[in-house]
Design a protein around this motif. Sequence first.
Motif, mmCIF file in Angstrom:
data_model
loop_
_atom_site.group_PDB
_atom_site.id
_atom_site.type_symbol
_atom_site.label_atom_id
_atom_site.label_comp_id
_atom_site.label_asym_id
_atom_site.label_seq_id
_atom_site.Cartn_x
_atom_site.Cartn_y
_atom_site.Cartn_z
ATOM 1 N N ALA A 190 26.105 -65.445 -30.082
ATOM 2 C CA ALA A 190 24.650 -65.564 -30.202
ATOM 3 C C ALA A 190 23.941 -64.753 -29.116
ATOM 4 N N ASP A 191 24.466 -64.793 -27.880
ATOM 5 C CA ASP A 191 23.853 -64.050 -26.779
ATOM 6 C C ASP A 191 23.992 -62.550 -26.979
ATOM 7 N N LEU A 192 25.174 -62.122 -27.431
ATOM 8 C CA LEU A 192 25.404 -60.688 -27.590
ATOM 9 C C LEU A 192 24.503 -60.095 -28.661
ATOM 10 N N VAL A 227 31.371 -60.039 -37.896
ATOM 11 C CA VAL A 227 31.603 -60.633 -36.583
ATOM 12 C C VAL A 227 30.527 -61.660 -36.245
ATOM 13 N N GLU A 228 29.281 -61.342 -36.532
ATOM 14 C CA GLU A 228 28.185 -62.275 -36.242
ATOM 15 C C GLU A 228 28.344 -63.568 -37.023
ATOM 16 N N HIS A 229 28.878 -63.465 -38.228
ATOM 17 C CA HIS A 229 29.007 -64.631 -39.103
ATOM 18 C C HIS A 229 30.103 -65.581 -38.639
ATOM 19 N N PHE A 285 40.035 -62.357 -33.989
ATOM 20 C CA PHE A 285 39.526 -61.679 -35.182
ATOM 21 C C PHE A 285 39.139 -60.258 -34.810
ATOM 22 N N ILE A 286 39.791 -59.284 -35.423
ATOM 23 C CA ILE A 286 39.580 -57.882 -35.094
ATOM 24 C C ILE A 286 38.784 -57.217 -36.204
ATOM 25 N N SER A 287 37.698 -56.541 -35.833
ATOM 26 C CA SER A 287 36.841 -55.942 -36.851
ATOM 27 C C SER A 287 35.978 -54.845 -36.234
#
Length: 317
Positions: free
Chosen positions: A236-238, A214-216, A206-208
């Motif tokens: 989650a860590d990032l 992205v978090e979702h 997935f490119i964004s």
Amino acid sequence: MFELEAVTRHYAVRQGPFRTRAVLRAVDGVDLAVHAGETLSLVGESGCGKSTLARLVLRLERPTSGRVRYRGQDLWEMDRDAVRRFRREVQMVFQDPYASLNPRMRVAQIVGEGLAIHGLARGAERDARVRELLEQVGLPPEAAGAYPHEFSGGQRQRVGIARALAVEPRVVVADEPVSALDVSVQAQILNLLQGLREDRGLTYLFISHDLRVVEHISDRVAVMYLGRLVELAPAADLFREPLHPYTRALLDAVPVPDPDRRREPRVLEGDVPSPIAPPPGCPFHPRCPDRFEPCDHRVPELRPTGTARAVACHRCG
């Protein structure tokens, strides 16, 4: 599913009044693995090399150096039958739902074309399969007889997703599939993609550039800057603890929809350097607020920093 090993993609360009030859380093030494069943998101500013990397993964462009493997097999050492299987197993959802559908073809032709090319269904069976696919992506079966201009942007993107799913792929590469859509429609498409992944066991690249999206949707996130990976981590860590200064700056730029949560954004200095003339040392060091002595002459390697994380930063070495 995919393994990229020291992959580069350089383009010969001409610049200046005398049309001097130069090399544009779109992708510059990327090592990355995409695991079965996960959603790996690739993020970064426009021009960082995300879409070029997607074209390399899709076998639309040959890397200048390095290797791209799909399920253990080098993409450019495949025979004709293997390439045909690859074309069926790896599909694409494009960014622009207005430009990615042929305006002269009805939806039934657009979605059913892959079924015909790969010999999966013909005639009445193909028509029934198209209607089934349209229902799976939330469109009425009668949409099969319409043209793309009769639909909204979100509906067109659903047609694009149905087209990608028609040949029962293993991997879907989604290049900013919701960036051209309204926010409310974005949520619908993201939820659709997540549901399809769970139902079909799909793998997503997935490119964004939209970190809220992205978090979702992501299991892991790879952050690119000037053609190189600078951080790789579980989502989650990032988002909880970004390690690279560039990742922290990207997260600081995301608006927080809460007036009571005020924060001082980390503003980066200067502009993104040109991939034709990247700076020596760490490519991010001219804009980095945390730079120190080795940054301007030594390129940091992407190194593991604990379980499932890696970062290319001298301060994290």
